[in-house]
Design a protein around this motif. Sequence first.
Motif, PDB file in Angstrom:
ATOM      1  N   GLY A 146       0.790  -1.227   0.000  1.00 34.03           N
ATOM      2  CA  GLY A 146       0.000   0.000   0.000  1.00 34.03           C
ATOM      3  C   GLY A 146       0.819   1.272   0.000  1.00 34.03           C
ATOM      4  N   VAL A 147       2.141   1.155   0.061  1.00 30.61           N
ATOM      5  CA  VAL A 147       3.028   2.320   0.033  1.00 30.61           C
ATOM      6  C   VAL A 147       3.567   2.489  -1.387  1.00 30.61           C
ATOM      7  CG1 VAL A 147       5.126   3.376   0.961  1.00 30.61           C
ATOM      8  CG2 VAL A 147       3.660   1.973   2.442  1.00 30.61           C
ATOM      9  N   GLY A 148       3.371   3.662  -1.957  1.00 31.15           N
ATOM     10  CA  GLY A 148       3.908   3.937  -3.287  1.00 31.15           C
ATOM     11  C   GLY A 148       5.383   4.281  -3.197  1.00 31.15           C
ATOM     12  N   VAL A 149       6.244   3.370  -3.626  1.00 32.12           N
ATOM     13  CA  VAL A 149       7.699   3.545  -3.500  1.00 32.12           C
ATOM     14  C   VAL A 149       8.287   3.847  -4.873  1.00 32.12           C
ATOM     15  CG1 VAL A 149       9.874   2.484  -2.799  1.00 32.12           C
ATOM     16  CG2 VAL A 149       7.764   1.944  -1.550  1.00 32.12           C
ATOM     17  N   LEU A 150       8.919   5.012  -4.985  1.00 33.27           N
ATOM     18  CA  LEU A 150       9.608   5.400  -6.208  1.00 33.27           C
ATOM     19  C   LEU A 150      11.084   5.052  -6.054  1.00 33.27           C
ATOM     20  CD1 LEU A 150       9.662   6.874  -8.968  1.00 33.27           C
ATOM     21  CD2 LEU A 150      10.033   9.010  -7.694  1.00 33.27           C
ATOM     22  N   ILE A 151      11.563   4.140  -6.878  1.00 30.37           N
ATOM     23  CA  ILE A 151      12.964   3.707  -6.827  1.00 30.37           C
ATOM     24  C   ILE A 151      13.739   4.452  -7.904  1.00 30.37           C
ATOM     25  CG2 ILE A 151      14.519   1.731  -6.929  1.00 30.37           C
ATOM     26  CD1 ILE A 151      12.083  -0.064  -6.359  1.00 30.37           C
ATOM     27  N   ASN A 222      -2.425   0.874 -12.387  1.00 32.77           N
ATOM     28  CA  ASN A 222      -2.360   1.944 -13.383  1.00 32.77           C
ATOM     29  C   ASN A 222      -1.749   3.219 -12.806  1.00 32.77           C
ATOM     30  OD1 ASN A 222      -3.492   0.367 -15.395  1.00 32.77           O
ATOM     31  ND2 ASN A 222      -5.582   0.941 -14.834  1.00 32.77           N
ATOM     32  N   PHE A 223      -1.986   3.483 -11.534  1.00 34.69           N
ATOM     33  CA  PHE A 223      -1.424   4.676 -10.894  1.00 34.69           C
ATOM     34  C   PHE A 223      -1.330   4.436  -9.393  1.00 34.69           C
ATOM     35  CE2 PHE A 223      -6.004   5.207 -11.076  1.00 34.69           C
ATOM     36  CZ  PHE A 223      -6.327   5.589  -9.777  1.00 34.69           C
ATOM     37  N   LYS A 224      -0.501   5.245  -8.724  1.00 39.46           N
ATOM     38  CA  LYS A 224      -0.323   5.097  -7.280  1.00 39.46           C
ATOM     39  C   LYS A 224       0.226   6.394  -6.700  1.00 39.46           C
ATOM     40  CE  LYS A 224      -0.023   3.157  -3.249  1.00 39.46           C
ATOM     41  NZ  LYS A 224      -1.250   2.863  -2.474  1.00 39.46           N
ATOM     42  N   ARG A 225      -0.252   6.745  -5.521  1.00 41.24           N
ATOM     43  CA  ARG A 225       0.300   7.909  -4.823  1.00 41.24           C
ATOM     44  C   ARG A 225       1.707   7.602  -4.330  1.00 41.24           C
ATOM     45  NH1 ARG A 225      -1.985  10.937   0.671  1.00 41.24           N
ATOM     46  NH2 ARG A 225      -0.279  12.467   0.790  1.00 41.24           N
ATOM     47  N   ILE A 226       2.635   8.517  -4.570  1.00 43.82           N
ATOM     48  CA  ILE A 226       4.033   8.335  -4.168  1.00 43.82           C
ATOM     49  C   ILE A 226       4.239   8.901  -2.764  1.00 43.82           C
ATOM     50  CG2 ILE A 226       6.440   8.856  -4.737  1.00 43.82           C
ATOM     51  CD1 ILE A 226       5.499   9.261  -7.650  1.00 43.82           C
ATOM     52  N   THR A 227       4.723   8.070  -1.842  1.00 44.04           N
ATOM     53  CA  THR A 227       4.954   8.542  -0.473  1.00 44.04           C
ATOM     54  C   THR A 227       6.377   8.297   0.010  1.00 44.04           C
ATOM     55  OG1 THR A 227       4.010   6.447   0.303  1.00 44.04           O
ATOM     56  CG2 THR A 227       2.556   8.354   0.283  1.00 44.04           C
ATOM     57  N   VAL A 229      10.612   7.638  -1.430  1.00 44.61           N
ATOM     58  CA  VAL A 229      11.605   7.543  -2.508  1.00 44.61           C
ATOM     59  C   VAL A 229      12.803   6.747  -2.004  1.00 44.61           C
ATOM     60  CG1 VAL A 229      13.166   8.806  -4.038  1.00 44.61           C
ATOM     61  CG2 VAL A 229      10.892   9.732  -3.550  1.00 44.61           C
ATOM     62  N   ILE A 230      13.203   5.732  -2.751  1.00 45.37           N
ATOM     63  CA  ILE A 230      14.399   4.941  -2.433  1.00 45.37           C
ATOM     64  C   ILE A 230      15.447   5.235  -3.503  1.00 45.37           C
ATOM     65  CG2 ILE A 230      15.392   2.654  -2.122  1.00 45.37           C
ATOM     66  CD1 ILE A 230      13.442   3.191   0.040  1.00 45.37           C
ATOM     67  N   ASN A 231      16.580   5.781  -3.080  1.00 45.01           N
ATOM     68  CA  ASN A 231      17.661   6.088  -4.008  1.00 45.01           C
ATOM     69  C   ASN A 231      18.720   4.996  -3.934  1.00 45.01           C
ATOM     70  OD1 ASN A 231      19.421   7.464  -5.755  1.00 45.01           O
ATOM     71  ND2 ASN A 231      20.459   8.445  -4.030  1.00 45.01           N
ATOM     72  N   LEU A 232      18.880   4.243  -5.014  1.00 45.40           N
ATOM     73  CA  LEU A 232      19.904   3.190  -5.067  1.00 45.40           C
ATOM     74  C   LEU A 232      21.192   3.783  -5.629  1.00 45.40           C
ATOM     75  CD1 LEU A 232      17.870   0.168  -6.534  1.00 45.40           C
ATOM     76  CD2 LEU A 232      18.217   0.786  -4.135  1.00 45.40           C
ATOM     77  N   GLU A 233      22.283   3.578  -4.916  1.00 45.70           N
ATOM     78  CA  GLU A 233      23.580   4.060  -5.418  1.00 45.70           C
ATOM     79  C   GLU A 233      24.672   3.054  -5.107  1.00 45.70           C
ATOM     80  OE1 GLU A 233      25.603   6.838  -2.035  1.00 45.70           O
ATOM     81  OE2 GLU A 233      24.142   7.848  -3.319  1.00 45.70           O
ATOM     82  N   VAL A 277      11.154  -3.995   3.471  1.00 48.93           N
ATOM     83  CA  VAL A 277      11.200  -3.658   4.894  1.00 48.93           C
ATOM     84  C   VAL A 277      11.135  -2.145   5.090  1.00 48.93           C
ATOM     85  CG1 VAL A 277      12.634  -3.733   6.972  1.00 48.93           C
ATOM     86  CG2 VAL A 277      12.408  -5.767   5.549  1.00 48.93           C
ATOM     87  N   ALA A 278      11.780  -1.390   4.191  1.00 44.46           N
ATOM     88  CA  ALA A 278      11.730   0.074   4.278  1.00 44.46           C
ATOM     89  C   ALA A 278      10.297   0.568   4.160  1.00 44.46           C
ATOM     90  CB  ALA A 278      12.601   0.684   3.182  1.00 44.46           C
ATOM     91  N   ALA A 279       9.514  -0.037   3.256  1.00 43.49           N
ATOM     92  CA  ALA A 279       8.112   0.350   3.089  1.00 43.49           C
ATOM     93  C   ALA A 279       7.305   0.022   4.338  1.00 43.49           C
ATOM     94  CB  ALA A 279       7.519  -0.353   1.873  1.00 43.49           C
TER      95      ALA A 279
END
Length: 315
Positions: A146-151, A222-227, A229-233, A277-279
């Motif tokens: 249920g968490v919108g995660v932007l990677i 189709n769409f999801k609210r973004i709550t 952000v996970i930045n991979l580096e 786990v982060a979500a």
Amino acid sequence: MAKVRTKDIIEKFNLELISGEEGVNRPITVSDISRPGIEMAGYFTYYPAERLQLLGKTEISFFNQLDVEQKQIRMEKLCTDITPAIVVSREMEVPQELIEASERESVPVLRSDMKTTRLSSRLTNYLESKLAPTTAVHGVLVDIYGVGVLIIGKSGVGKSETALELVKRGHRLVADDCVEIRQEDQDTLIGNAPGLIEHLLEIRGLGIINVMTLFGAGAVRNFKRITLVINLETWDQTKHYDRLGLEEEKMKIIDTQITKLTVPVRPGRNLAVIIEVAAMNYRLKKMGINAAEQFSNRLTGAIEDTTLEDHDETY
């Protein structure tokens, strides 16, 4: 190119076109709806002509009390070259003066059978959605518990592969590679995939795969609210990474600040599990349970107890 035109709301809300057919391609540039009651009384100094004009029972009943000359003047001023449309609610009879003025200025006059308040609410919601500020971000959007995660992260860091593993674990893909984001409210960001790459995932070595075909309709959204952000580096030994979780970094997208976590990538780390786990941890924080703060308070209490014991032994 205009995002919304008058003909779009005619089709969306099944409105009846009464007059001013030549103006159905007029652009609608603002989401606000105007109910020109004070203009009906003759005050046009601050008339918001660029808005959709909505005439309800109150406006029409007041208009019917005016004399013939006033009716003509009011309607001529109401119909301008930038007015996208005038909508009459409750299937009320459209004044003849409005029809004549609208034909001269090519302002579409529309009619609906809905009540005024409900029509106003639905029109506003539709226009706010269509006219919301938008941007595009290179990344992957996944619905995790249920968490919108932007990677996000540099090309080749493993975003799509991580998304594939998350889908295999039962979560839902929203967009891969390019995420279209619109700000529907002050703190609400909605992400979706461009139509061309909807439900598709690019895996280096495999190519393009269709997630819905492989994993079923339950694996996509189709769409999801973004709550979050996970930045991979790529892991940098010289860089300090947060080990407690007390520091909260933010990322600004359009005008909204979103919680951002930086996850270093190195061989042996299961990124899908870490992001999962982060979500879950993010959801717990929103529910008032913060493991990092609890540990910090516990540590502070232990240090204070030790200090007191040392003080007592000294004396």
